[in-house]
Design a protein around this motif. Structure first.
Motif, PDB file in Angstrom:
ATOM      1  N   ARG A  19       3.402  44.839  25.240  1.00 19.42           N
ATOM      2  CA  ARG A  19       3.523  44.809  26.764  1.00 19.42           C
ATOM      3  C   ARG A  19       3.121  45.805  27.541  1.00 19.42           C
ATOM      4  O   ARG A  19       2.206  45.809  28.530  1.00 19.42           O
ATOM      5  CB  ARG A  19       4.999  44.286  27.015  1.00 19.42           C
ATOM      6  CG  ARG A  19       5.294  42.579  26.524  1.00 19.42           C
ATOM      7  CD  ARG A  19       6.946  42.564  26.660  1.00 19.42           C
ATOM      8  NE  ARG A  19       7.490  43.542  25.738  1.00 19.42           N
ATOM      9  CZ  ARG A  19       8.786  43.406  25.457  1.00 19.42           C
ATOM     10  NH1 ARG A  19       9.580  42.744  25.938  1.00 19.42           N
ATOM     11  NH2 ARG A  19       9.444  44.331  24.479  1.00 19.42           N
ATOM     12  N   LEU A 104       9.900  40.223  30.360  1.00 21.94           N
ATOM     13  CA  LEU A 104       8.573  39.545  29.644  1.00 21.94           C
ATOM     14  C   LEU A 104       8.924  39.125  28.256  1.00 21.94           C
ATOM     15  O   LEU A 104       9.655  40.211  27.571  1.00 21.94           O
ATOM     16  CB  LEU A 104       7.226  40.477  29.718  1.00 21.94           C
ATOM     17  CG  LEU A 104       6.759  40.639  31.152  1.00 21.94           C
ATOM     18  CD1 LEU A 104       5.868  42.167  31.161  1.00 21.94           C
ATOM     19  CD2 LEU A 104       6.019  39.660  31.680  1.00 21.94           C
ATOM     20  N   GLU A 105       8.302  38.271  27.908  1.00 23.18           N
ATOM     21  CA  GLU A 105       8.752  38.060  26.189  1.00 23.18           C
ATOM     22  C   GLU A 105       7.803  38.980  25.546  1.00 23.18           C
ATOM     23  O   GLU A 105       6.754  39.445  25.731  1.00 23.18           O
ATOM     24  CB  GLU A 105       7.950  36.591  26.165  1.00 23.18           C
ATOM     25  CG  GLU A 105       8.332  36.043  24.739  1.00 23.18           C
ATOM     26  CD  GLU A 105       7.633  34.549  24.467  1.00 23.18           C
ATOM     27  OE1 GLU A 105       7.856  34.162  23.398  1.00 23.18           O
ATOM     28  OE2 GLU A 105       7.245  33.861  25.520  1.00 23.18           O
ATOM     29  N   ASP A 106       8.502  39.309  24.357  1.00 19.25           N
ATOM     30  CA  ASP A 106       8.006  40.335  23.493  1.00 19.25           C
ATOM     31  C   ASP A 106       6.910  39.602  22.573  1.00 19.25           C
ATOM     32  O   ASP A 106       7.109  38.662  21.858  1.00 19.25           O
ATOM     33  CB  ASP A 106       9.118  40.805  22.648  1.00 19.25           C
ATOM     34  CG  ASP A 106       8.649  42.040  21.782  1.00 19.25           C
ATOM     35  OD1 ASP A 106       7.363  42.310  21.786  1.00 19.25           O
ATOM     36  OD2 ASP A 106       9.356  42.700  21.129  1.00 19.25           O
ATOM     37  N   PRO A 107       5.640  40.282  22.622  1.00 20.46           N
ATOM     38  CA  PRO A 107       4.664  39.420  21.831  1.00 20.46           C
ATOM     39  C   PRO A 107       4.464  39.976  20.188  1.00 20.46           C
ATOM     40  O   PRO A 107       3.693  39.450  19.562  1.00 20.46           O
ATOM     41  CB  PRO A 107       3.253  40.066  22.516  1.00 20.46           C
ATOM     42  CG  PRO A 107       3.565  41.576  22.912  1.00 20.46           C
ATOM     43  CD  PRO A 107       5.097  41.179  23.329  1.00 20.46           C
ATOM     44  N   ILE A 118       1.796  35.674  28.045  1.00 17.29           N
ATOM     45  CA  ILE A 118       2.218  37.094  28.222  1.00 17.29           C
ATOM     46  C   ILE A 118       1.488  37.877  28.907  1.00 17.29           C
ATOM     47  O   ILE A 118       1.721  38.371  30.135  1.00 17.29           O
ATOM     48  CB  ILE A 118       2.808  37.810  26.956  1.00 17.29           C
ATOM     49  CG1 ILE A 118       3.845  36.797  26.196  1.00 17.29           C
ATOM     50  CG2 ILE A 118       3.662  39.025  27.281  1.00 17.29           C
ATOM     51  CD1 ILE A 118       4.173  37.198  24.968  1.00 17.29           C
ATOM     52  N   ARG A 119       0.084  38.204  28.487  1.00 20.41           N
ATOM     53  CA  ARG A 119      -1.037  38.761  29.113  1.00 20.41           C
ATOM     54  C   ARG A 119      -1.345  38.372  30.653  1.00 20.41           C
ATOM     55  O   ARG A 119      -1.349  39.283  31.372  1.00 20.41           O
ATOM     56  CB  ARG A 119      -2.267  38.579  28.314  1.00 20.41           C
ATOM     57  CG  ARG A 119      -3.625  39.310  28.894  1.00 20.41           C
ATOM     58  CD  ARG A 119      -4.805  38.610  28.311  1.00 20.41           C
ATOM     59  NE  ARG A 119      -5.038  36.863  28.685  1.00 20.41           N
ATOM     60  CZ  ARG A 119      -5.704  36.389  28.101  1.00 20.41           C
ATOM     61  NH1 ARG A 119      -6.402  36.745  26.862  1.00 20.41           N
ATOM     62  NH2 ARG A 119      -5.832  35.097  28.492  1.00 20.41           N
ATOM     63  N   GLU A 121       0.889  36.953  32.808  1.00 20.60           N
ATOM     64  CA  GLU A 121       1.953  37.172  33.511  1.00 20.60           C
ATOM     65  C   GLU A 121       1.785  38.740  33.457  1.00 20.60           C
ATOM     66  O   GLU A 121       2.028  38.935  34.695  1.00 20.60           O
ATOM     67  CB  GLU A 121       3.372  36.882  32.711  1.00 20.60           C
ATOM     68  CG  GLU A 121       4.378  37.240  33.382  1.00 20.60           C
ATOM     69  CD  GLU A 121       4.459  36.533  34.726  1.00 20.60           C
ATOM     70  OE1 GLU A 121       5.130  36.954  35.683  1.00 20.60           O
ATOM     71  OE2 GLU A 121       4.204  35.471  35.173  1.00 20.60           O
TER      72      GLU A 121
END
Length: 141
Positions: A19, A104-107, A118-119, A121
């Motif tokens: 992130r 944010l969700e952890d990738p 995620i990217r 957002e």
């Protein structure tokens, strides 16, 4: 072009591998030398998440040379904006800084298909941040 950046921004997540690296890539791309960009992690990983690198490459931003860095007190003190992305209580707090927490969700461990939203957002949030920094600079002129 002014050689002094309008602001300095530090992106922080646990491993500094997904992130925060994507956010730093977007900010460098969108703001150029108008903003000083840093990223760090409370427990840095060994490398940037390959899915994050691939997802960023799809939008024309190369973060393949980025390396996870340890979060330091100096990095926080030297930044106008400190944006955390799930670093918990590891991020030191100093007066006079603007702190934002981006949930944010952890990738980590996800494929590129799961990293794309995620990217996207992160891009939306970085675009809003650039607008805020530019507006603050105009109000000081």
């Amino acid at each position: 072009m002014s050689s002094n950046p309008l602001a300095s921004v530090l992106f922080v997540c646990v491993h500094n591998a997904g992130r925060s690296q994507m956010a730093a890539g977007f900010l460098s791309h969108l703001a150029g030398d108008r903003v000083e960009v840093r990223s760090a992690g409370s427990i840095p990983g060994d490398q940037v998440n390959p899915s994050a690198v691939e997802a960023m490459k799809e939008v024309g931003i190369d973060i393949s040379e980025a390396e996870p860095k340890i979060l330091t007190t100096e990095a926080v003190q030297g930044s106008d904006y400190v944006i955390t992305m799930g670093c918990g209580d590891a991020c030191p707090i100093f007066p006079g800084k603007k702190y934002l927490d981006w949930a944010l969700e952890d990738p980590a461990g996800k494929g590129v298909e799961a990293v794309r939203p995620i990217r996207d957002e992160i891009k939306t949030r970085v675009e809003a941040l650039v607008a805020e920094i530019d507006a603050a600079a105009r109000s000081q002129d």
